[in-house]
Motif scaffolding. Structure first.
Motif, PDB file in Angstrom:
ATOM      1  N   VAL A  47       0.805  -1.222   0.000  1.00  0.00           N
ATOM      2  CA  VAL A  47       0.000   0.000   0.000  1.00  0.00           C
ATOM      3  C   VAL A  47       0.845   1.282   0.000  1.00  0.00           C
ATOM      4  O   VAL A  47       0.617   2.155  -0.844  1.00  0.00           O
ATOM      5  N   VAL A 208      -6.338   0.634   4.259  1.00  0.00           N
ATOM      6  CA  VAL A 208      -5.960  -0.201   3.116  1.00  0.00           C
ATOM      7  C   VAL A 208      -7.088  -0.168   2.091  1.00  0.00           C
ATOM      8  O   VAL A 208      -6.859   0.012   0.886  1.00  0.00           O
ATOM      9  N   ALA A 211      -7.040   3.074   0.396  1.00  0.00           N
ATOM     10  CA  ALA A 211      -5.927   3.200  -0.536  1.00  0.00           C
ATOM     11  C   ALA A 211      -6.186   2.411  -1.809  1.00  0.00           C
ATOM     12  O   ALA A 211      -5.917   2.883  -2.914  1.00  0.00           O
ATOM     13  N   VAL A 212      -6.741   1.206  -1.656  1.00  0.00           N
ATOM     14  CA  VAL A 212      -7.005   0.387  -2.831  1.00  0.00           C
ATOM     15  C   VAL A 212      -8.071   1.054  -3.690  1.00  0.00           C
ATOM     16  O   VAL A 212      -7.995   1.047  -4.916  1.00  0.00           O
TER      17      VAL A 212
END
Lengths: 426, 380
Positions: A47, A208, A211-212
């Protein structure tokens, strides 16, 4: 190739990769190659690299080379640590974003307004980032201050007060944990798949997920909106964009500030993982992010693949350093596939004229591949444990190999790194 | 006023303004830190009370300037043709450990031993720089990314070498890893006799003033001659300023890339030698890192010219020396890094601004002479 064709090739590629991983796991006996623990670690490590890469993508698509990502990331980590220990996770997120954006703004002022060479400005920011944060630590975290009593030192901040919430998919990887059970059976392919899925879905940090999600969001904004078109046109041909009425300066400013914010977010993420700011935490991830972006041909999808690869290499090394030697086997198998393809093509073509013109070069390539395969296979058989230092450089060596193999197919934005001034046609 | 003089004046004025601004910005930071900026600036000039500590301070200052100067030269050779050798950091570390190891394996008369060590360092640095150069000319790989990756590889490789194959005897209870000690014949004689000439106490700490200073001066002269007074230097400059024009006049750009990069790497290989041959006598884990990155800043500040690089290296060394003095004055020593970063950024900005100003003035002058009202386009 049509769009559908490309998509299919990608799917087949992923399937082949899975099969290979599974095979390598069975042959080498290292279960960590596809364990959920490895993939959870890989996700965590990928990440920040991906976020830094996204930062690079935004800047370079607008025509500004940003090797200052590392410095901006450092700023992000410091501000996240500083705000985090006082006001919690959300404040850390905001402060880290702003810290990175500040670095981006500095880069924008130097490169866009004053036309300084982009690499030079980036080098200066990489010098300034650690310098400024060290200075701030020495001032705000020195002995006798409130922060020092809360556990701060010259090289680290106190722990952040509230960790960000985690989520995991119910039923599959939590509660009954079906995937976990499937994984522990160690069946060929099935448990590998389960391990990967469980690693990616079990106990996932909210950041996460965020971020994805930023990856498709970036793709949408840059490739499907008018703003994105203008931004990319500033990176391809700013003079043409200017002639169509686009405010190139403004676009570049926005892009570089966002770029810094992404790098800062990568820093925030590192702070969340270790729950506090530690000096030198970024460990060159800004540069690796830049490499991932180039690896991905200045596209979000390729960038994600690059970040995932580096993250996986890192995660595997963390979980079980012995398993890294399986990369030798993996490389040998890949070379074998390449050789097989070449041989098939040679047998199929059979045109003597073509053979003469392309023969020598092709044969040397094939000979090199065969030699490489033998060496890799031999290494896999003989080397039990690589020295740590060799394991650390895996992502860097991979980047160099990819650049060597693919750099002629890579295409960077045409006016990337060019100093632009309004009204000056070049 | 002739245009050349005009430009030179502008450049000096720009640099002066940049340095004044940098001092102002750092004063603000020092005040914000709750310290006295005047005390901080006094600390920079405070070389200590006793005569011995003063000469030690001067030695530390000169010893810091020597590797910075060499690093600046290494980067500048690449910059001259628009090649960004970010890899100086990796090149000098790898070269230093190889040279230290090879030097420790044999004993020869002093001149031979030192020459061999210098040659080994230059060859290793040059070869390591050859990798990105070959990648660039054969496969078109961007040298910035390649050298950044090679830096990490070199740094990890050196820490492996110093721990494993090149490790020497470690003293009992010692935590640092090190290569075997160099024989006495490998140590470069120091320049402490200079102090005796002036009747000052010679420095005692860190091996005195390193004799490698003389090598650095010679190196600076050689680089100046090669870049400014030879066909090769002209080709380098021409390829940097206008690649297609250089190609049209018969300069092979591929050869130039390889030559410039290898020359840059070979010079980079020498960066670590002053410290090893002047003081430490071995490569150990306390070896000074970061000189390659500082070299980039020094080269930028010195505008890629040997004299300018020397001035920039002296400035940076002067700032770095004050580390201890600042701590005593209760100013955070990291303010040095900030000053250095700010100066670099402001100087390059000032360069751009003065270039634009000088160009505009020239255009006006040309217009006046031609008796026109509108400015005349003049090439940059």
């Amino acid at each position: 190739m049509t769009r559908v064709g490309k998509y299919h090739v990608a799917l087949v590629g992923v399937a082949v990769l899975l099969l290979l991983l599974s095979l390598v796991r069975l042959v080498s006996g290292y279960d960590d190659i596809t364990s959920s623990g490895t993939f959870a670690a890989a996700l965590l490590l990928a990440v920040p690299i991906g976020l830094a890469g996204l930062g690079g993508l935004w800047a370079e698509r607008a025509g500004v080379v940003n090797i200052g990502l590392e410095g901006m990331m450092v700023l992000g980590t410091w501000f996240a640590g500083w705000a985090g220990y006082q006001w919690g996770a959300v404040a850390a997120l905001v402060a880290g974003l702003l810290g990175g954006a500040l670095g981006g703004l500095l880069h924008a002022i130097a490169t866009v307004t004053f036309g300084v060479d982009h690499i030079i400005s980036g080098v200066a920011i990489n010098l300034l980032g650690p310098g400024v944060t060290r200075f701030l630590s020495e001032v705000l975290y020195k002995e006798g201050t409130q922060a020092a009593e809360a556990g701060a030192g010259i090289t680290s901040s106190p722990a952040i007060t509230s960790p960000p919430p985690r989520v995991s998919l119910p039923l599959l990887s939590d509660g009954p944990d079906l995937l976990g059970r499937l994984e522990s059976t160690h069946w060929f392919l099935l448990s590998d798949l389960a391990g990967i899925l469980r690693g990616l879905t079990h106990n996932v940090n909210m950041l996460v997920v965020l971020a994805v999600l930023l990856l498709p969001l970036t793709f949408f904004v840059l490739w499907r909106t008018a703003f994105g078109l203008r931004l990319r046109s500033a990176g391809e041909n700013p003079w043409a964009a200017e002639s169509l009425g686009v405010n190139v300066y403004l676009i570049k400013y926005v892009a570089v500030v966002i770029s810094g914010a992404f790098a800062g977010l990568g820093g925030v993420f590192l702070v969340f993982v270790s729950t506090k700011y530690v000096e030198g935490q970024t460990a060159g991830r800004g540069f690796i992010g830049l490499a991932a972006m180039i690896f991905g041909n200045w596209r979000p999808g390729g960038l994600a693949a690059g970040a995932a690869l580096f993250g996986y290499a890192d995660g595997l090394q963390l979980r079980s350093s012995g398993a890294v030697t399986s990369f030798f086997l993996f490389g040998a198998v890949l070379l074998l596939i390449y050789l097989g393809q070449q041989v098939r093509r040679l047998l199929a073509s059979g045109e003597p004229a073509e053979m003469v013109t392309r023969g020598a070069r092709q044969y040397t390539m094939m000979a090199a591949a065969a030699a490489g395969m033998v060496v890799l296979f031999w290494l896999w058989l003989t080397v039990d444990q690589l020295p740590n230092e060799f394991v650390f450089i895996t992502p860097h060596v991979l980047t160099l190999i990819v650049l060597l193999v693919a750099s002629q197919r890579l295409r960077m934005p045409k006016a990337d790194g060019v100093s632009y001034r309004r009204g000056e046609q070049h | 006023m002739p245009a050349g003089l005009n430009r030179a004046l502008f450049t000096v004025a720009g640099a002066a303004v940049a340095i004044v601004l940098a001092i102002a910005i750092c004063s603000v930071a020092i005040v914000a830190a709750g310290a006295d900026p005047l005390a901080a600036f006094a600390a920079f000039f405070d070389f200590g009370a006793s005569a011995r500590s003063q000469s030690n301070g001067i030695a530390a200052f000169l010893n810091r300037a020597v590797p910075l100067f060499i690093a600046g030269l290494a980067v500048a050779v690449g910059f001259r043709m628009n090649l960004f050798n970010i890899g100086v950091e990796g090149q000098y570390r790898l070269a230093a450990i190889c040279a230290a190891y090879v030097g420790s394996t044999f004993t020869a008369p002093k001149p031979i031993q030192i020459t061999v060590i210098i040659l080994v360092a230059a060859v290793v640095g040059g070869l390591y720089a050859l990798i990105p150069a070959v990648m660039k000319v054969t496969r078109g790989v961007n040298e910035v990314i390649a050298t950044i990756m090679l830096n990490y590889i070199a740094i990890n490789l050196t820490s492996y070498l110093v721990r494993g194959p090149f490790a020497g005897q470690r003293a009992e209870g010692e935590l640092t890893t090190t290569t075997p000690d160099l024989p006495e014949s490998a140590m470069f004689p120091n320049l402490n006799f200079f102090f005796d000439w002036f009747g000052v106490l010679p420095p005692t700490r860190g091996g005195g003033v390193w004799g490698f200073l003389l090598v650095a001066v010679v190196l600076g002269l050689v680089v100046w001659v090669v870049l400014e007074r030879t066909r090769f230097g002209f080709d380098v400059k021409a390829s940097g300023l206008n690649g297609p024009a250089a190609l049209a006049s018969g300069v092979n750009p591929k050869t130039m890339v390889i030559a410039a990069m290898v020359m840059s790497g070979a010079i980079a290989g020498l960066i670590g030698l002053p410290e090893i041959l002047g003081d430490r006598g071995a490569f150990n884990s306390n070896f000074t890192p970061g000189l390659g990155f500082l070299g980039i800043a020094v080269a930028l500040l010195g505008r890629n010219k040997p004299v300018g690089i020397a001035i920039a290296a002296l400035l940076f060394a002067f700032l770095d020396r004050a580390q201890g003095a600042l701590q005593i004055a209760e100013v955070p020593p990291s303010v040095i890094t900030i000053i250095q970063g700010v100066i670099v950024l402001l100087v390059v900005v000032a360069n751009e601004v003065t270039n634009r100003l000088a160009l505009r003035l020239e255009e006006r002058r040309a217009a006046r002479q031609l008796g026109r009202n509108s400015p005349v386009e003049v090439g940059a």
